[in-house]
Design an enzyme around this catalytic site. Structure first.
Site, short mmCIF file in Angstrom:
data_model
loop_
_atom_site.label_atom_id
_atom_site.label_comp_id
_atom_site.label_asym_id
_atom_site.label_seq_id
_atom_site.Cartn_x
_atom_site.Cartn_y
_atom_site.Cartn_z
N TYR A 135 8.60 -10.70 5.67
CA TYR A 135 8.17 -11.33 6.92
C TYR A 135 8.07 -10.23 7.96
N GLN A 137 7.12 -9.25 11.28
CA GLN A 137 6.83 -9.65 12.67
C GLN A 137 7.27 -8.56 13.63
N THR A 138 8.52 -8.17 13.60
CA THR A 138 9.08 -7.21 14.55
C THR A 138 8.42 -5.84 14.44
N GLY A 177 12.90 -6.99 6.30
CA GLY A 177 13.68 -6.82 5.09
C GLY A 177 12.79 -6.92 3.87
N GLN A 330 50.31 -15.76 15.62
CA GLN A 330 49.38 -15.69 14.47
C GLN A 330 48.64 -17.02 14.34
N GLY A 401 47.23 -3.51 8.94
CA GLY A 401 46.60 -2.31 8.39
C GLY A 401 45.80 -2.58 7.15
N THR A 422 21.75 -10.62 15.89
CA THR A 422 20.52 -10.01 16.40
C THR A 422 19.30 -10.52 15.68
N GLU A 424 16.67 -12.79 13.59
CA GLU A 424 16.22 -14.17 13.84
C GLU A 424 16.40 -14.55 15.29
N ASP A 426 17.68 -12.31 19.08
CA ASP A 426 18.86 -11.80 19.79
C ASP A 426 19.57 -12.98 20.43
C1 LIG Z 1 22.83 -11.03 4.25
C2 LIG Z 1 22.44 -12.38 3.81
C3 LIG Z 1 22.06 -13.22 5.01
C4 LIG Z 1 21.98 -14.65 4.61
C5 LIG Z 1 21.39 -15.52 5.71
C6 LIG Z 1 21.11 -16.85 5.19
C7 LIG Z 1 19.96 -17.45 5.29
C8 LIG Z 1 18.81 -16.93 6.07
C9 LIG Z 1 17.72 -16.43 5.14
C10 LIG Z 1 17.19 -15.26 5.32
C11 LIG Z 1 17.71 -14.40 6.44
C12 LIG Z 1 18.08 -13.06 5.89
C13 LIG Z 1 18.05 -12.02 6.67
C14 LIG Z 1 17.68 -12.11 8.12
C15 LIG Z 1 16.21 -11.92 8.37
C16 LIG Z 1 15.88 -11.87 9.80
C17 LIG Z 1 14.40 -11.94 10.00
C18 LIG Z 1 13.98 -11.76 11.41
O1 LIG Z 1 14.69 -11.30 12.26
S1 LIG Z 1 12.39 -12.35 11.70
C19 LIG Z 1 12.08 -11.94 13.39
C20 LIG Z 1 12.89 -12.79 14.30
N1 LIG Z 1 12.41 -12.63 15.64
C21 LIG Z 1 12.71 -13.47 16.62
O2 LIG Z 1 13.51 -14.39 16.47
C22 LIG Z 1 12.00 -13.24 17.91
C23 LIG Z 1 12.64 -14.02 19.04
N2 LIG Z 1 11.63 -14.30 20.07
C24 LIG Z 1 11.00 -15.53 20.09
O3 LIG Z 1 11.24 -16.44 19.32
C25 LIG Z 1 9.98 -15.73 21.20
O4 LIG Z 1 9.48 -14.48 21.61
C26 LIG Z 1 10.61 -16.47 22.43
C27 LIG Z 1 11.86 -15.76 22.90
C28 LIG Z 1 10.91 -17.87 22.03
C29 LIG Z 1 9.59 -16.44 23.57
O5 LIG Z 1 8.40 -16.91 23.05
P1 LIG Z 1 7.15 -17.12 24.02
O6 LIG Z 1 7.08 -16.01 24.99
O7 LIG Z 1 5.96 -17.42 23.19
O8 LIG Z 1 7.55 -18.49 24.69
P2 LIG Z 1 8.13 -18.79 26.13
O9 LIG Z 1 7.09 -18.39 27.13
O10 LIG Z 1 9.50 -18.30 26.30
O11 LIG Z 1 8.19 -20.40 26.05
C30 LIG Z 1 6.98 -21.14 26.03
C31 LIG Z 1 7.30 -22.54 25.54
O12 LIG Z 1 7.42 -22.49 24.12
C32 LIG Z 1 8.65 -23.07 23.73
N3 LIG Z 1 9.08 -22.42 22.49
C33 LIG Z 1 9.39 -21.13 22.31
N4 LIG Z 1 9.73 -20.90 21.03
C34 LIG Z 1 9.62 -22.08 20.38
C35 LIG Z 1 9.83 -22.49 19.02
N5 LIG Z 1 10.28 -21.64 18.09
N6 LIG Z 1 9.62 -23.79 18.72
C36 LIG Z 1 9.21 -24.67 19.68
N7 LIG Z 1 8.99 -24.35 21.00
C37 LIG Z 1 9.20 -23.06 21.32
C38 LIG Z 1 9.56 -22.80 24.88
O13 LIG Z 1 10.67 -23.67 24.86
C39 LIG Z 1 8.64 -23.06 26.05
O14 LIG Z 1 8.52 -24.43 26.23
P3 LIG Z 1 8.33 -25.02 27.69
O15 LIG Z 1 9.50 -24.59 28.50
O16 LIG Z 1 8.26 -26.49 27.49
O17 LIG Z 1 7.03 -24.40 28.18
C1 LIG Z 2 19.50 -6.44 9.75
C2 LIG Z 2 18.21 -6.85 10.43
C3 LIG Z 2 17.22 -7.47 9.68
C4 LIG Z 2 16.01 -7.81 10.27
N1 LIG Z 2 15.03 -8.38 9.50
C5 LIG Z 2 13.82 -8.64 10.06
C6 LIG Z 2 12.75 -9.15 9.26
O1 LIG Z 2 12.92 -9.36 8.06
N2 LIG Z 2 11.55 -9.38 9.85
C7 LIG Z 2 11.34 -9.15 11.19
O2 LIG Z 2 10.24 -9.38 11.66
N3 LIG Z 2 12.35 -8.67 11.99
C8 LIG Z 2 13.56 -8.41 11.45
N4 LIG Z 2 14.58 -7.92 12.22
C9 LIG Z 2 14.33 -7.62 13.65
C10 LIG Z 2 15.03 -8.63 14.54
O3 LIG Z 2 14.42 -9.88 14.43
C11 LIG Z 2 14.99 -8.13 15.98
O4 LIG Z 2 15.73 -6.94 16.06
C12 LIG Z 2 15.58 -9.18 16.91
O5 LIG Z 2 14.66 -10.24 17.07
C13 LIG Z 2 15.96 -8.60 18.28
O6 LIG Z 2 14.81 -8.08 18.91
P1 LIG Z 2 14.85 -6.59 19.51
O7 LIG Z 2 15.31 -5.69 18.46
O8 LIG Z 2 13.54 -6.37 20.16
O9 LIG Z 2 15.98 -6.68 20.63
P2 LIG Z 2 15.77 -6.49 22.26
O10 LIG Z 2 15.08 -7.68 22.76
O11 LIG Z 2 15.18 -5.16 22.48
O12 LIG Z 2 17.29 -6.53 22.66
C14 LIG Z 2 17.89 -5.46 23.40
C15 LIG Z 2 18.67 -6.08 24.56
O13 LIG Z 2 17.74 -6.61 25.50
C16 LIG Z 2 18.14 -7.92 25.90
N5 LIG Z 2 16.97 -8.70 26.31
C17 LIG Z 2 15.75 -8.70 25.74
N6 LIG Z 2 14.91 -9.54 26.40
C18 LIG Z 2 15.62 -10.09 27.43
C19 LIG Z 2 15.33 -11.04 28.44
N7 LIG Z 2 14.13 -11.60 28.58
N8 LIG Z 2 16.33 -11.35 29.31
C20 LIG Z 2 17.57 -10.82 29.16
N9 LIG Z 2 17.90 -9.91 28.21
C21 LIG Z 2 16.94 -9.56 27.36
C22 LIG Z 2 18.79 -8.48 24.64
O14 LIG Z 2 19.67 -9.57 24.97
C23 LIG Z 2 19.55 -7.26 24.12
O15 LIG Z 2 20.81 -7.20 24.75
C24 LIG Z 2 15.81 -7.56 11.65
C25 LIG Z 2 16.81 -6.96 12.41
C26 LIG Z 2 18.02 -6.60 11.81
C27 LIG Z 2 19.08 -5.94 12.63
#
Ligand SMILES: CCCCC/C=C\C/C=C\C/C=C\CCCCC(=O)SCCNC(=O)CCNC(=O)[C@H](O)C(C)(C)COP(=O)(O)OP(=O)(O)OC[C@H]1O[C@@H](n2cnc3c(N)ncnc32)[C@H](O)[C@@H]1OP(=O)(O)O
Ligand SMILES: Cc1cc2nc3c(=O)[nH]c(=O)nc-3n(C[C@H](O)[C@H](O)[C@H](O)COP(=O)(O)OP(=O)(O)OC[C@H]3O[C@@H](n4cnc5c(N)ncnc54)[C@H](O)[C@@H]3O)c2cc1C
Length: 627
Positions: A135, A137-138, A177, A330, A401, A422, A424, A426
């Site tokens: 996936y 995205q980042t 990942g 504890q 320890g 962090t 999925e 922050d």
């Molecule tokens: C080691 C083993 C682990 C096991 C774990 C077990 C299971 C899990 C399986 C796999 C996981 C394993 C490993 C981990 C992998 C991790 C993979 C990743 O990290 S993928 C990348 C993840 N990235 C993010 O999460 C990015 C976060 N940012 C966002 O989601 C968006 O940028 C945002 C912060 C939400 C802002 O989006 P945007 O700017 O478009 O929207 P806003 O202007 O803030 O809001 C507009 C409007 O939209 C609504 N909204 C936003 N998001 C959503 C949504 N998801 N669904 C529905 N609605 C949404 C928001 O509420 C606003 O609404 P309104 O106020 O009414 O206008």
């Molecule tokens: C182990 C691991 C696995 C991952 N796997 C994947 C993957 O499979 N696919 C994928 O796409 N991504 C993956 N990621 C990336 C991950 O989804 C991002 O790192 C995560 O979404 C955080 O975004 P960032 O790194 O830009 O953090 P940033 O947003 O840069 O965070 C830095 C600091 O800024 C602050 N901040 C940012 N925006 C604001 C705001 N608007 N207001 C206040 N504070 C703010 C945060 O709170 C944080 O303290 C992975 C990351 C890790 C560590």
């Protein structure tokens, strides 16, 4: 001695039916059967050993992970395991690997954002692991701000293709990942450009590597981003870097459930919220909540069993010293974590229902609960992962320890778990989403749109909003307070869903009573932790606060005789726990001592380097600086 249960005296104190509690923890008799059977299958198979991880180099570690992933897949195929059993097997293998993202994100993204036709084409290949997905995205420059992503997908009507390109260094995909060394395909998120106009971020299926020799395809630069926190831990995962140099893909590889581009180059937005493009993240956040209860319960199991084994001070007339689990300090650190593990289990069950419900509604184009589902998955992911990461560290400290030894299992568990705060999303960014949802709800108070579901309680704040005619300072200015309000909102959901769980029929002698004690500990511990807020807002009086603290002490005493049985109910094998301190029989000291001598450093009595560095020192053969 081997074979002796050094915790038998603790298990005999239990006041409830542990086997019945195992069913409650697993979720159902069927779920318990699958979990029990698969965990024992993995524990008994030397192909899944994991006690050597801390002694391997990164390359050895990664190759071992590939071996295990292939072995797991062969086991699944040979035994004809169901999807549920296969997921459990990957869970109990307990090693972050590319398969997490293939099964946990790549496939859900196609299911959630692909058209029927796209699902029919790609899902069979993915389910048979004839392609391996990630996936993507980042990017190097953007993770939280998805709308800030820079990768472009430009439609070329001449060839009916998209051109995927990384225009800047910061647009390099970074972190996905499975991407670094394994994935053959990615769901790549890019800014859609059609006819010179931008249409926001969409997902695209892009092949990265040859299915013949695994070499990167033309225009693809891909690799691993390097070592991460801890030695073993998440270094079994090839988090990668990826750059596109004008890579062409067929138009039908844009995921088109939410938006479409026709062969004539016409952009169409379905009449669904744009945010459905984020649907995979919502799905994973709800699975991460369930995973939090697993990770926290593992740490609590280790710390509870060891706290019952460990004796320190308090010997009377030469008698045994006091079990550290009997110290009130504890208990005040450990039992709220035990209660949290159960609380997160039940909120994870509820969130799974909420996600299934919103998914069903979406199929009927009913988007009414989408905002609440987003807020709940975002907020509860943030709350539970923060509490779990902090809780694992607290469990390490509760073990003194020996908690710092790799053989305790706690350092590795912490290092693997903490990125959950962090990835999925922050945790602060996600809480700000909850805060935005709450503020929007408040702004609608007084209108015909009455708050329902998890915000129904907010009707009671209506009078506050009406009398508060102060100038609305900006969201950003108040964001620290709003994040705290978001946490409180999520904590209320956790407590209320725990209480709802107790309204259900819960079979087994004493089981419901134990859960009531844990629910009260969870709630009163929060009241105690935040009593300043409760007192300053007049929600409680100082007398209430004192009563709550007294009740908390009483509840700890009620849990004490049941503590070992409550962690036995998690039904974790010693293999899965990976901890000498948490071993079922409590025979800790002989195992610790035996394990020490297995360390590679003890392969020789005289260490490498002695003759070169130490002997000259000892023999003063090294010229000492003139004093
Ligand atoms: C080691 C083993 C682990 C096991 C774990 C077990 C299971 C899990 C399986 C796999 C996981 C394993 C490993 C981990 C992998 C991790 C993979 C990743 O990290 S993928 C990348 C993840 N990235 C993010 O999460 C990015 C976060 N940012 C966002 O989601 C968006 O940028 C945002 C912060 C939400 C802002 O989006 P945007 O700017 O478009 O929207 P806003 O202007 O803030 O809001 C507009 C409007 O939209 C609504 N909204 C936003 N998001 C959503 C949504 N998801 N669904 C529905 N609605 C949404 C928001 O509420 C606003 O609404 P309104 O106020 O009414 O206008
Ligand atoms: C182990 C691991 C696995 C991952 N796997 C994947 C993957 O499979 N696919 C994928 O796409 N991504 C993956 N990621 C990336 C991950 O989804 C991002 O790192 C995560 O979404 C955080 O975004 P960032 O790194 O830009 O953090 P940033 O947003 O840069 O965070 C830095 C600091 O800024 C602050 N901040 C940012 N925006 C604001 C705001 N608007 N207001 C206040 N504070 C703010 C945060 O709170 C944080 O303290 C992975 C990351 C890790 C560590």
């Amino acid at each position: 001695m081997e074979g002796v249960d050094h915790l038998a005296h603790e298990r005999n104190k239990s006041e409830f039916d542990v086997d019945a509690m195992k069913i409650v923890w697993a979720g159902s008799p069927h779920a318990f059967d699958v979990s029990d059977r698969i965990s024992k299958l993995v524990a008994s198979d030397p192909g899944f050993r994991k006690d050597n991880r801390s002694t391997l180099s990164r390359k050895e570690l990664f190759k071992n992970t590939l071996r295990k992933a292939a072995y797991a897949w062969k086991t699944i195929v040979d035994l004809r395991l169901s999807e549920e059993e296969a997921a459990k097997l990957r869970f109990y293998v307990d090693e972050p690997a590319f398969t997490d993202l293939h099964w946990g994100m790549f496939i859900p993204a196609i299911k959630g954002q692909g058209t029927e036709e796209q699902q029919q084409k790609w899902l069979p290949l993915a389910y048979k692991m004839q392609i391996i997905g990630c996936y993507a995205q980042t990017e190097l420059g953007h993770g939280s701000n998805v709308q800030g992503l820079e990768t472009t997908a430009t439609f070329d009507p001449q060839t009916d293709e998209f051109i995927i390109h990384s225009p800047t260094l910061t647009s390099s995909k970074w972190w996905p990942g499975g991407l670094g060394k394994v994935a053959t395909h990615a769901i790549a998120y890019a800014r859609l450009i059609v006819g010179g106009r931008e249409h926001g971020v969409n997902g695209f299926i892009v092949q990265l590597r040859s299915l013949e020799d695994h070499s990167p395809l033309l225009g693809i630069t891909v690799g691993d981003i390097g070592m991460k926190f801890g030695n073993g831990a998440y270094n079994t995962m090839d988090n990668g870097v990826l750059r596109f140099d004008h890579v062409r893909i067929p138009r039908n590889q844009m995921l088109m459930r939410v938006s479409q581009v026709t062969c004539e180059g016409k952009y169409k937005q379905s009449d669904v919220p744009r945010q459905l493009v984020y649907g995979t993240m919502v799905y994973v956040r709800q699975t991460i909540v369930a995973d939090a209860s697993c990770a926290l319960s593992r740490a609590v199991c280790i710390a509870t069993r060891y706290s019952a084994v460990r004796r320190q001070f308090g010997s009377q007339n030469g008698g045994p010293e006091t079990q550290v689990i009997d110290y009130k300090t504890q208990q005040s650190r450990l039992f709220p974590l035990l209660a949290s593990a159960y609380a997160f289990r039940f909120i994870g069950e509820w969130l799974k229902w909420l996600y299934a419900d919103v998914t069903q509604r979406l199929q009927a184009n009913d988007f009414s609960t989408l905002p609440e589902a987003h807020a709940c998955t975002a907020g509860l992911k943030s709350l539970t992962t923060t509490a779990t990461a902090d809780g694992i560290e607290e469990c390490r400290k509760l073990c003194g320890g020996h908690g710092y030894l790799c053989s305790s299992g706690l350092p590795e568990l912490f290092a693997v778990y903490v990125p959950a705060c962090t990835y999925e999303g922050d945790n602060t960014v996600l809480l700000l989403q909850v805060a935005r949802f709450l503020m929007k709800t408040v702004s609608q108070l007084g209108s015909s749109k009455k708050p329902v579901g998890t915000i129904a309680y907010m009707t009671r704040v209506e009078h506050l909003m009406q009398c508060r005619c102060g100038v609305q300072r900006g969201f950003a200015e108040l964001s620290v307070d709003l994040v705290e309000a978001a946490v409180a909102h999520c904590q209320l959901i956790v407590v209320s869903k725990f209480i709802e769980k107790l309204q259900q029929e819960i079979p087994g002698k004493g089981v419901k009573q134990q859960l009531e004690v844990l629910c009260n500990i969870y709630a009163l511990f929060l009241l105690h932790k935040h009593q300043g807020d409760f007192l300053s807002t007049g929600c409680i009086t100082p007398k209430h606060a004192a009563l709550a603290n007294d009740e908390l002490r009483s509840l700890y005493s009620q849990v004490r005789p049941n503590a070992i049985a409550l962690v036995d109910a998690f039904n974790y094998t010693d293999h899965y726990l990976g901890s000498i301190l948490g071993c079922y029989d409590g025979n800790v000291y002989p195992k610790l001592y035996e394990a020490a001598w297995k360390d590679p450093l003890n392969e020789s009595v005289v260490p490498d380097g002695y003759h070169q560095y130490i002997r000259p020192l000892l023999k003063q053969e090294i010229r000492t600086a003139r004093l």
